[in-house]
Design a protein around this motif. Structure first.
Motif, PDB file in Angstrom:
ATOM      1  N   TYR A 336      20.788 -86.384  52.370  1.00 15.14           N
ATOM      2  CA  TYR A 336      20.895 -87.904  52.554  1.00 15.14           C
ATOM      3  C   TYR A 336      21.532 -88.658  51.076  1.00 15.14           C
ATOM      4  CZ  TYR A 336      17.668 -87.389  56.498  1.00 15.14           C
ATOM      5  OH  TYR A 336      17.066 -87.036  57.428  1.00 15.14           O
ATOM      6  N   GLY A 337      22.232 -87.624  50.254  1.00 17.89           N
ATOM      7  CA  GLY A 337      22.641 -88.317  49.041  1.00 17.89           C
ATOM      8  C   GLY A 337      21.494 -88.564  48.058  1.00 17.89           C
ATOM      9  N   ARG A 338      21.897 -89.475  47.235  1.00 17.68           N
ATOM     10  CA  ARG A 338      20.966 -89.758  46.076  1.00 17.68           C
ATOM     11  C   ARG A 338      19.588 -90.186  46.389  1.00 17.68           C
ATOM     12  NH1 ARG A 338      23.160 -90.520  41.164  1.00 17.68           N
ATOM     13  NH2 ARG A 338      22.415 -92.677  40.895  1.00 17.68           N
ATOM     14  N   LEU A 339      18.596 -89.848  45.967  1.00 17.07           N
ATOM     15  CA  LEU A 339      17.369 -90.519  46.466  1.00 17.07           C
ATOM     16  C   LEU A 339      16.673 -91.078  45.321  1.00 17.07           C
ATOM     17  CD1 LEU A 339      15.884 -87.470  48.499  1.00 17.07           C
ATOM     18  CD2 LEU A 339      17.271 -89.171  49.089  1.00 17.07           C
ATOM     19  N   ARG A 340      16.299 -92.425  45.465  1.00 21.23           N
ATOM     20  CA  ARG A 340      15.916 -93.343  44.216  1.00 21.23           C
ATOM     21  C   ARG A 340      14.275 -93.425  44.203  1.00 21.23           C
ATOM     22  NH1 ARG A 340      17.734 -95.379  39.767  1.00 21.23           N
ATOM     23  NH2 ARG A 340      19.761 -95.844  40.981  1.00 21.23           N
ATOM     24  N   THR A 341      13.855 -93.728  45.498  1.00 18.97           N
ATOM     25  CA  THR A 341      12.341 -94.241  45.514  1.00 18.97           C
ATOM     26  C   THR A 341      11.490 -93.399  46.411  1.00 18.97           C
ATOM     27  OG1 THR A 341      12.652 -96.290  44.525  1.00 18.97           O
ATOM     28  CG2 THR A 341      10.757 -96.077  45.845  1.00 18.97           C
ATOM     29  N   LEU A 350       5.087 -90.767  54.063  1.00 20.92           N
ATOM     30  CA  LEU A 350       6.251 -90.848  52.910  1.00 20.92           C
ATOM     31  C   LEU A 350       7.169 -91.544  53.193  1.00 20.92           C
ATOM     32  CD1 LEU A 350       6.583 -89.704  49.932  1.00 20.92           C
ATOM     33  CD2 LEU A 350       7.768 -87.719  50.997  1.00 20.92           C
ATOM     34  N   TRP A 351       7.642 -92.385  52.299  1.00 20.00           N
ATOM     35  CA  TRP A 351       8.875 -93.348  52.605  1.00 20.00           C
ATOM     36  C   TRP A 351       9.739 -92.929  51.227  1.00 20.00           C
ATOM     37  CZ3 TRP A 351       8.807 -99.214  54.443  1.00 20.00           C
ATOM     38  CH2 TRP A 351       7.797 -98.928  55.644  1.00 20.00           C
ATOM     39  N   VAL A 352      11.155 -92.780  51.686  1.00 21.08           N
ATOM     40  CA  VAL A 352      12.029 -92.461  50.903  1.00 21.08           C
ATOM     41  C   VAL A 352      13.216 -93.246  50.784  1.00 21.08           C
ATOM     42  CG1 VAL A 352      13.561 -90.565  49.681  1.00 21.08           C
ATOM     43  CG2 VAL A 352      11.296 -89.802  50.439  1.00 21.08           C
ATOM     44  N   THR A 353      13.689 -93.914  49.607  1.00 20.89           N
ATOM     45  CA  THR A 353      14.990 -94.624  49.606  1.00 20.89           C
ATOM     46  C   THR A 353      16.051 -94.084  49.254  1.00 20.89           C
ATOM     47  OG1 THR A 353      14.933 -95.771  47.523  1.00 20.89           O
ATOM     48  CG2 THR A 353      13.728 -96.760  49.143  1.00 20.89           C
ATOM     49  N   THR A 354      17.359 -94.112  49.774  1.00 25.35           N
ATOM     50  CA  THR A 354      18.589 -93.695  49.221  1.00 25.35           C
ATOM     51  C   THR A 354      19.138 -94.497  48.179  1.00 25.35           C
ATOM     52  OG1 THR A 354      20.162 -94.467  50.861  1.00 25.35           O
ATOM     53  CG2 THR A 354      19.139 -92.573  51.351  1.00 25.35           C
ATOM     54  N   SER A 355      20.091 -94.068  47.532  1.00 28.44           N
ATOM     55  CA  SER A 355      20.785 -94.834  46.421  1.00 28.44           C
ATOM     56  C   SER A 355      22.061 -94.334  46.170  1.00 28.44           C
ATOM     57  CB  SER A 355      20.153 -94.796  45.075  1.00 28.44           C
ATOM     58  OG  SER A 355      20.382 -95.871  44.027  1.00 28.44           O
TER      59      SER A 355
END
Length: 373
Positions: A336-341, A350-355
């Protein structure tokens, strides 16, 4: 402001000399080093009731976001999401769907690594209605609180005077099990601040909900909870109430630290492990090569710590065994590329955001997004 007044009350003096970084952005090219972890049994010690996330079955909770940074959950399960570059706060349904703007934080100055960063919902939200945000303003980094109803009104500044820069603004805020507000404050590119007890930068701060230094802090009247940090952007508590913090390294090692009140984590004298001053500094329990991590947000579910990695473009999972750790394992590498949070939702997911839209990523259709596992 209260933040400045609180720091003026600090009387102790612990100064370690340091020079300015020539170019210590969190994601400039850095040397690789092997993963290091403290030796410990893999068997968890705390709660084992949480189900492990299924990393092969992601659900897209929201798409088309602009650098989602902070996340906080409302009592009903919906999420509030802070967009770093726009200053907007969006509400996202608990089960996914269209995000809608519910607040615009005034005065956000988004440049470099600064902007609208951490977000936290009051643990007493049902009674007080407060939402907290950490952001880069014209002259400093600061923390405000406000209510969402109607226009929300002008936010109340509860802590100001944190030095700002294009790099190392820190920015993660979270309420601990004790109901107090914890703050990851970066050194803003001036490494000597991390060892200066009169500066709030390069620290983890512990505040009352109104922004005053919390009662019981290591130094009375000071907001400083721990010092010697370069750029903390991850804060999470385990089932026993222990605080774990995630920290960007400079050239060699990113860190996972178990935070103890009043402890000194060594920056800039030490990066990674290697206390050379007779126990003055506390070593990290885990380190990664900066190319493999450059970590930001963190969450704990059950007895596993999840760490979102930007440059590393992966999610690190780390078993916790009391005050020790097992062997880190990488998930989602490059997917998913860069993961921020990373954040634990009220339902245990679990929630994960991309950046990928932060100027350093490779955006794909739908970026940035929030993923649920």
């Amino acid at each position: 402001m209260r933040g400045r007044a609180g720091m003026a009350a600090v009387l102790c003096a612990v100064l370690v000399a340091g020079c300015s970084d020539s170019d210590n952005s969190d994601e400039t090219p850095k040397a690789q080093s092997p993963v290091q972890s403290s030796a410990a049994p893999a068997a968890p010690q705390g709660s084992t009731s949480a189900k492990a996330p299924d990393f092969g079955a992601a659900k897209e909770i929201a798409t088309g976001l602009n650098v989602p940074w902070g996340i906080g959950f409302l009592p009903g399960g919906d999420a509030l999401v802070a967009e770093r570059n726009t200053g907007r706060i969006l509400q996202v349904p608990a089960q996914g769907g269209a995000a809608r703007q519910v607040y615009q934080v005034p005065g956000v100055q988004a440049s470099g690594e600064g902007g609208l960063l951490g977000l936290a919902v009051s643990p007493d939200y049902a009674q007080d209605g407060y939402v907290y945000a950490y952001f880069t303003a014209a002259d400093d980094n600061r923390i405000v609180r406000f209510k969402l109803g109607g226009t929300g009104g002008t936010p109340e500044v509860i802590f100001s005077g944190l030095a700002k820069a294009g790099i190392h603004n820190g920015g993660r805020i979270a309420f601990g099990p004790d109901g107090l507000l914890y703050v990851g404050a970066g050194d803003a590119g001036q490494r000597q601040r991390a060892q200066d007890p009169s500066s709030p930068n390069g620290k983890i701060l512990r505040l009352s909900p109104d922004g005053r230094p919390a009662p019981g802090n290591p130094t009375a009247g000071s907001p400083v909870y721990s010092l010697g940090h370069r750029n903390v952007q991850g804060l999470a508590w385990d089932s026993a109430g222990r605080l774990w913090a995630i920290e960007f390294g400079q050239d060699t090692f990113d860190e996972v630290n178990l935070i103890k009140p009043g402890a000194n984590y060594g920056w800039p004298t030490v990066e990674g492990k290697g206390d050379t001053q007779g126990g003055k500094f506390t070593d990290p329990l885990v380190t990664w090569a900066t190319d493999d991590a450059s970590p930001s947000g963190a969450a704990i579910i059950g007895d596993t710590l999840y760490v979102a990695a930007l440059r590393g473009e992966r999610l690190w999972t780390l078993p916790l065994n009391g005050e020790q750790t097992g062997q880190p394992k990488a998930e989602l590498t490059g997917k998913y590329g860069r993961l921020r949070t990373a954040v634990a939702a009220p339902d245990g997911s679990l929630w994960v955001t991309t950046s990928n839209r932060d100027g350093r990523g490779d955006p794909k259709d739908g970026d940035d997004r929030i993923l649920r596992f």
